[in-house]
Write a protein that holds these residues in place. Structure first.
Motif, mmCIF file in Angstrom:
data_model
loop_
_atom_site.group_PDB
_atom_site.id
_atom_site.type_symbol
_atom_site.label_atom_id
_atom_site.label_comp_id
_atom_site.label_asym_id
_atom_site.label_seq_id
_atom_site.Cartn_x
_atom_site.Cartn_y
_atom_site.Cartn_z
ATOM 1 N N ASN A 100 0.816 -1.210 0.000
ATOM 2 C CA ASN A 100 0.000 0.000 0.000
ATOM 3 C C ASN A 100 0.852 1.263 0.000
ATOM 4 O OD1 ASN A 100 -3.224 -0.134 0.418
ATOM 5 N ND2 ASN A 100 -2.250 -2.045 1.055
ATOM 6 N N VAL A 113 1.753 2.206 -3.505
ATOM 7 C CA VAL A 113 0.714 2.661 -4.432
ATOM 8 C C VAL A 113 0.945 4.131 -4.773
ATOM 9 C CG1 VAL A 113 -1.743 3.198 -4.641
ATOM 10 C CG2 VAL A 113 -1.022 0.977 -3.753
ATOM 11 N N GLY A 114 0.950 4.436 -6.064
ATOM 12 C CA GLY A 114 1.221 5.795 -6.509
ATOM 13 C C GLY A 114 2.669 6.048 -6.840
ATOM 14 N N ALA A 124 -1.192 -1.454 -11.718
ATOM 15 C CA ALA A 124 -1.257 -0.367 -10.737
ATOM 16 C C ALA A 124 -2.669 -0.134 -10.224
ATOM 17 C CB ALA A 124 -0.693 0.913 -11.338
ATOM 18 N N THR A 125 -3.655 -0.091 -11.114
ATOM 19 C CA THR A 125 -5.030 0.165 -10.693
ATOM 20 C C THR A 125 -5.587 -0.997 -9.888
ATOM 21 O OG1 THR A 125 -5.435 1.613 -12.591
ATOM 22 C CG2 THR A 125 -7.367 0.686 -11.493
ATOM 23 N N ARG A 132 -3.984 -0.931 -6.465
ATOM 24 C CA ARG A 132 -4.530 0.188 -5.688
ATOM 25 C C ARG A 132 -5.899 -0.161 -5.130
ATOM 26 N NH1 ARG A 132 -5.339 6.400 -7.996
ATOM 27 N NH2 ARG A 132 -6.467 7.241 -6.177
ATOM 28 N N ASN A 133 -6.771 -0.691 -5.979
ATOM 29 C CA ASN A 133 -8.138 -0.967 -5.542
ATOM 30 C C ASN A 133 -8.231 -2.186 -4.642
ATOM 31 O OD1 ASN A 133 -9.083 1.201 -7.050
ATOM 32 N ND2 ASN A 133 -9.589 -0.046 -8.832
ATOM 33 N N GLY A 149 -5.537 -2.121 -1.634
ATOM 34 C CA GLY A 149 -6.121 -1.182 -0.686
ATOM 35 C C GLY A 149 -7.294 -1.799 0.051
ATOM 36 N N ASP A 152 -8.821 3.551 -1.350
ATOM 37 C CA ASP A 152 -7.589 4.248 -0.992
ATOM 38 C C ASP A 152 -7.475 4.339 0.529
ATOM 39 O OD1 ASP A 152 -7.214 4.582 -3.686
ATOM 40 O OD2 ASP A 152 -7.538 6.753 -3.691
ATOM 41 N N GLN A 178 -1.109 5.361 1.282
ATOM 42 C CA GLN A 178 -0.773 5.402 -0.132
ATOM 43 C C GLN A 178 -0.284 6.784 -0.558
ATOM 44 O OE1 GLN A 178 -4.471 4.140 -1.903
ATOM 45 N NE2 GLN A 178 -4.137 1.985 -1.408
ATOM 46 N N VAL A 233 -1.024 8.292 -3.140
ATOM 47 C CA VAL A 233 -2.103 9.015 -3.815
ATOM 48 C C VAL A 233 -3.008 9.754 -2.828
ATOM 49 C CG1 VAL A 233 -2.118 7.464 -5.802
ATOM 50 C CG2 VAL A 233 -3.574 6.954 -3.820
#
Length: 217
Positions: A58, A61-62, A71-72, A75-76, A79, A154, A158, A160
């Protein structure tokens, strides 16, 4: 090593009447399980990343540490796995919910003025999150407490995140977390949450985060 779905630390009906048994069963056994399966599937394509634990995943991420191809998904779903593993532990049976430690209470008073003021700000963050997401209480880089919210799955670990912190308390405000019981009455669900907060766990999280460590999942 593949991630696994953790067991709930209590029976699915333990949080009644504030969180209903059906919601807990579906939320844990279906939603959380899907996040685990999806992140594991994504990491199969990049076995060199399998050594990362869920916290480090985590935190990455970003950043360029996560290949763009996944990556997506990471992240989802990474996370989602962290968030839910964390979430189950900060709740407990209503009769077991005591209150913050003297150290955490002092930090809350310093940051927000009072416990009630902290709850009001947290509740506003949870209610004001448009669509799906989370509200968080955490320890910021300067050691003070802060409150933030994040979209979707998120979290404030992270890169992001709008505001980064080590979470010590979190609340899921996706509709799947409350809709069977509360329908569109999200504020009612948020208010009910305070009856089942596991303050002993939150106290432990605060102690770890204050020392720069991470809460145990």
């Amino acid at each position: 090593m593949a991630f696994v779905l953790p067991n709930l630390p209590y029976a699915p009906d333990a949080l009644e009447p504030y969180v209903d048994t059906t919601t807990m069963t579906i939320h844990h056994g279906k939603h959380h399980a899907t996040y685990v399966n999806n992140v594991n599937a994504a990491l199969e394509k990049f076995p060199e990343m399998k050594s990362l634990g869920i916290v480090d995943l985590n935190k990455a991420v970003g950043t360029d540490a996560i290949p763009k191809e996944i990556a997506t998904t990471v992240r989802n779903n990474g996370g989602g796995h962290f968030n839910h593993s964390f979430f189950w532990k900060v709740m407990t049976k209503p009769s077991n919910s005591n209150g913050p430690s003297a150290e955490l209470k002092a930090a809350i008073d310093k940051a927000f003025g009072s416990m009630e003021a902290m709850k009001e700000k947290f509740n506003a963050a949870a209610a004001g999150r448009f669509g799906s997401g989370w509200a968080w209480l955490g320890v910021k880089a300067d050691g003070s407490l802060g409150i933030t919210s994040t979209a979707n799955q998120d979290n404030p670990l992270q890169q992001v995140a709008d505001e980064k912190m080590i979470p010590i308390l979190g609340l899921d405000v996706w509709e799947h977390a409350y809709y069977l019981k509360y329908q569109n009455r999200r504020p009612e669900y948020i208010a009910a949450f305070w009856n089942i907060v596991n303050w002993e766990q939150v106290n432990d999280n605060f102690k770890a985060a204050s020392g720069g460590g991470m809460p145990a999942l």
